[in-house]
Design a protein around this motif. Structure first.
Motif, PDB file in Angstrom:
ATOM      1  N   ASP A  75       0.832  -1.208   0.000  1.00 42.17           N
ATOM      2  CA  ASP A  75       0.000   0.000   0.000  1.00 42.17           C
ATOM      3  C   ASP A  75       0.868   1.259   0.000  1.00 42.17           C
ATOM      4  O   ASP A  75       0.544   2.246  -0.671  1.00 42.17           O
ATOM      5  CB  ASP A  75      -0.942   0.010   1.202  1.00 42.17           C
ATOM      6  CG  ASP A  75      -2.029  -1.052   1.125  1.00 42.17           C
ATOM      7  OD1 ASP A  75      -2.252  -1.629   0.031  1.00 42.17           O
ATOM      8  OD2 ASP A  75      -2.641  -1.327   2.175  1.00 42.17           O
ATOM      9  N   GLN A  76       1.976   1.237   0.750  1.00 42.06           N
ATOM     10  CA  GLN A  76       2.884   2.382   0.777  1.00 42.06           C
ATOM     11  C   GLN A  76       3.506   2.623  -0.594  1.00 42.06           C
ATOM     12  O   GLN A  76       3.609   3.766  -1.045  1.00 42.06           O
ATOM     13  CB  GLN A  76       3.987   2.164   1.815  1.00 42.06           C
ATOM     14  CG  GLN A  76       3.513   2.221   3.245  1.00 42.06           C
ATOM     15  CD  GLN A  76       4.605   1.845   4.229  1.00 42.06           C
ATOM     16  OE1 GLN A  76       5.794   1.922   3.930  1.00 42.06           O
ATOM     17  NE2 GLN A  76       4.206   1.424   5.423  1.00 42.06           N
ATOM     18  N   VAL A  77       3.907   1.548  -1.247  1.00 41.74           N
ATOM     19  CA  VAL A  77       4.494   1.675  -2.591  1.00 41.74           C
ATOM     20  C   VAL A  77       3.447   2.197  -3.567  1.00 41.74           C
ATOM     21  O   VAL A  77       3.730   3.073  -4.384  1.00 41.74           O
ATOM     22  CB  VAL A  77       5.079   0.325  -3.064  1.00 41.74           C
ATOM     23  CG1 VAL A  77       5.461   0.368  -4.530  1.00 41.74           C
ATOM     24  CG2 VAL A  77       6.281  -0.049  -2.210  1.00 41.74           C
ATOM     25  N   ARG A  78       2.215   1.695  -3.471  1.00 40.48           N
ATOM     26  CA  ARG A  78       1.139   2.154  -4.354  1.00 40.48           C
ATOM     27  C   ARG A  78       0.898   3.650  -4.162  1.00 40.48           C
ATOM     28  O   ARG A  78       0.726   4.391  -5.131  1.00 40.48           O
ATOM     29  CB  ARG A  78      -0.143   1.365  -4.088  1.00 40.48           C
ATOM     30  CG  ARG A  78      -1.403   1.882  -4.788  1.00 40.48           C
ATOM     31  CD  ARG A  78      -1.295   2.138  -6.276  1.00 40.48           C
ATOM     32  NE  ARG A  78      -0.969   0.941  -7.013  1.00 40.48           N
ATOM     33  CZ  ARG A  78      -0.528   0.953  -8.275  1.00 40.48           C
ATOM     34  NH1 ARG A  78      -0.377   2.073  -8.931  1.00 40.48           N
ATOM     35  NH2 ARG A  78      -0.253  -0.163  -8.886  1.00 40.48           N
ATOM     36  N   LYS A  80       3.062   5.896  -3.165  1.00 42.88           N
ATOM     37  CA  LYS A  80       4.194   6.608  -3.761  1.00 42.88           C
ATOM     38  C   LYS A  80       4.075   6.653  -5.284  1.00 42.88           C
ATOM     39  O   LYS A  80       4.351   7.683  -5.908  1.00 42.88           O
ATOM     40  CB  LYS A  80       5.513   5.966  -3.350  1.00 42.88           C
ATOM     41  CG  LYS A  80       5.882   6.203  -1.906  1.00 42.88           C
ATOM     42  CD  LYS A  80       7.184   5.510  -1.552  1.00 42.88           C
ATOM     43  CE  LYS A  80       7.507   5.675  -0.077  1.00 42.88           C
ATOM     44  NZ  LYS A  80       8.755   4.986   0.291  1.00 42.88           N
ATOM     45  N   LEU A  81       3.689   5.531  -5.877  1.00 40.85           N
ATOM     46  CA  LEU A  81       3.512   5.493  -7.329  1.00 40.85           C
ATOM     47  C   LEU A  81       2.391   6.427  -7.777  1.00 40.85           C
ATOM     48  O   LEU A  81       2.529   7.144  -8.775  1.00 40.85           O
ATOM     49  CB  LEU A  81       3.220   4.064  -7.799  1.00 40.85           C
ATOM     50  CG  LEU A  81       4.389   3.095  -7.757  1.00 40.85           C
ATOM     51  CD1 LEU A  81       3.913   1.682  -8.071  1.00 40.85           C
ATOM     52  CD2 LEU A  81       5.485   3.521  -8.713  1.00 40.85           C
ATOM     53  N   ASP A  82       1.291   6.411  -7.041  1.00 42.83           N
ATOM     54  CA  ASP A  82       0.174   7.299  -7.372  1.00 42.83           C
ATOM     55  C   ASP A  82       0.595   8.759  -7.286  1.00 42.83           C
ATOM     56  O   ASP A  82       0.251   9.571  -8.151  1.00 42.83           O
ATOM     57  CB  ASP A  82      -1.024   7.035  -6.451  1.00 42.83           C
ATOM     58  CG  ASP A  82      -1.699   5.701  -6.732  1.00 42.83           C
ATOM     59  OD1 ASP A  82      -1.440   5.086  -7.792  1.00 42.83           O
ATOM     60  OD2 ASP A  82      -2.496   5.266  -5.871  1.00 42.83           O
ATOM     61  N   ALA A  84       3.664   9.947  -7.594  1.00 42.85           N
ATOM     62  CA  ALA A  84       4.604  10.217  -8.684  1.00 42.85           C
ATOM     63  C   ALA A  84       3.861  10.397 -10.010  1.00 42.85           C
ATOM     64  O   ALA A  84       4.194  11.283 -10.800  1.00 42.85           O
ATOM     65  CB  ALA A  84       5.626   9.095  -8.793  1.00 42.85           C
ATOM     66  N   GLN A  85       2.856   9.568 -10.243  1.00 42.72           N
ATOM     67  CA  GLN A  85       2.066   9.691 -11.469  1.00 42.72           C
ATOM     68  C   GLN A  85       1.289  10.998 -11.495  1.00 42.72           C
ATOM     69  O   GLN A  85       1.185  11.648 -12.534  1.00 42.72           O
ATOM     70  CB  GLN A  85       1.113   8.497 -11.622  1.00 42.72           C
ATOM     71  CG  GLN A  85       1.841   7.227 -11.981  1.00 42.72           C
ATOM     72  CD  GLN A  85       0.920   6.020 -12.030  1.00 42.72           C
ATOM     73  OE1 GLN A  85      -0.107   5.967 -11.343  1.00 42.72           O
ATOM     74  NE2 GLN A  85       1.290   5.039 -12.828  1.00 42.72           N
ATOM     75  N   GLN A  87       2.161  13.770  -9.989  1.00 44.53           N
ATOM     76  CA  GLN A  87       3.160  14.813 -10.210  1.00 44.53           C
ATOM     77  C   GLN A  87       3.568  14.852 -11.675  1.00 44.53           C
ATOM     78  O   GLN A  87       3.703  15.925 -12.264  1.00 44.53           O
ATOM     79  CB  GLN A  87       4.393  14.574  -9.322  1.00 44.53           C
ATOM     80  CG  GLN A  87       5.481  15.607  -9.514  1.00 44.53           C
ATOM     81  CD  GLN A  87       5.044  17.004  -9.103  1.00 44.53           C
ATOM     82  OE1 GLN A  87       4.306  17.168  -8.145  1.00 44.53           O
ATOM     83  NE2 GLN A  87       5.488  18.002  -9.837  1.00 44.53           N
ATOM     84  N   GLN A  88       3.745  13.695 -12.270  1.00 39.78           N
ATOM     85  CA  GLN A  88       4.120  13.623 -13.684  1.00 39.78           C
ATOM     86  C   GLN A  88       3.007  14.194 -14.557  1.00 39.78           C
ATOM     87  O   GLN A  88       3.276  14.931 -15.510  1.00 39.78           O
ATOM     88  CB  GLN A  88       4.405  12.175 -14.077  1.00 39.78           C
ATOM     89  CG  GLN A  88       4.904  12.025 -15.500  1.00 39.78           C
ATOM     90  CD  GLN A  88       5.206  10.580 -15.847  1.00 39.78           C
ATOM     91  OE1 GLN A  88       4.652   9.659 -15.238  1.00 39.78           O
ATOM     92  NE2 GLN A  88       6.075  10.379 -16.804  1.00 39.78           N
TER      93      GLN A  88
END
Length: 102
Positions: A75-78, A80-82, A84-85, A87-88
Motif C-alpha cells: 500500500d505504501q508503494v502504491r 508513492k507510485l500514485d 509520482a504519477q 506529479q508527472q
C-alpha cells in the motif's frame, strides 16, 4: 515504519494473540520480501498438517500478521507510485508553458 493502532479493537486482538510484542515488532520491521517468504513458510506449515490446534492457531496468527505487514508495504508503494504519477501528469500539463518557467 508504520505506527500500530491503539484503539480498543486492536488492543483486544493483541490480547487474544499468541504473538509476543517482540514478535510483532520484528514483523513490523520486516521488508516485503522477508514478510512474504515467512508467510509462505507459515502457509506451508499449515498445509502440511500434523500440527495440533495450538500450533495451527499460532501459524495462522503469524500468517495473518505477516500478510498484514506485506500488504501495508504494498500500500505504501502504491501511494508513492500514485503520487509520482500525479506529479508527472501535473508537470506534463504545464510543460512548455509560461507557468513552467516561473
Amino acid at each position: 515504519m508504520a505506527q500500530e493502532k491503539t484503539d480498543g479493537k486492536d488492543t483486544a486482538q493483541h490480547a487474544a494473540s499468541s504473538l509476543t510484542q517482540e514478535e510483532r515488532e520484528r514483523i513490523a520491521s520486516m521488508s516485503y520480501e522477508q514478510a512474504r517468504d515467512q508467510l509462505i513458510q507459515a502457509v506451508q506449515a499449515l498445509e502440511a498438517g500434523g500440527l495440533d490446534l495450538d500450533q495451527s492457531m499460532r501459524q495462522w496468527e503469524l500468517g495473518e500478521a505477516l500478510a498484514k505487514r506485506a500488504q501495508s508495504l504494498l500500500d505504501q508503494v502504491r501511494a508513492k507510485l500514485d503520487a509520482a504519477q500525479a506529479q508527472q501528469a501535473q508537470t506534463a500539463q504545464t510543460a512548455g508553458t509560461q507557468s513552467n518557467l516561473e
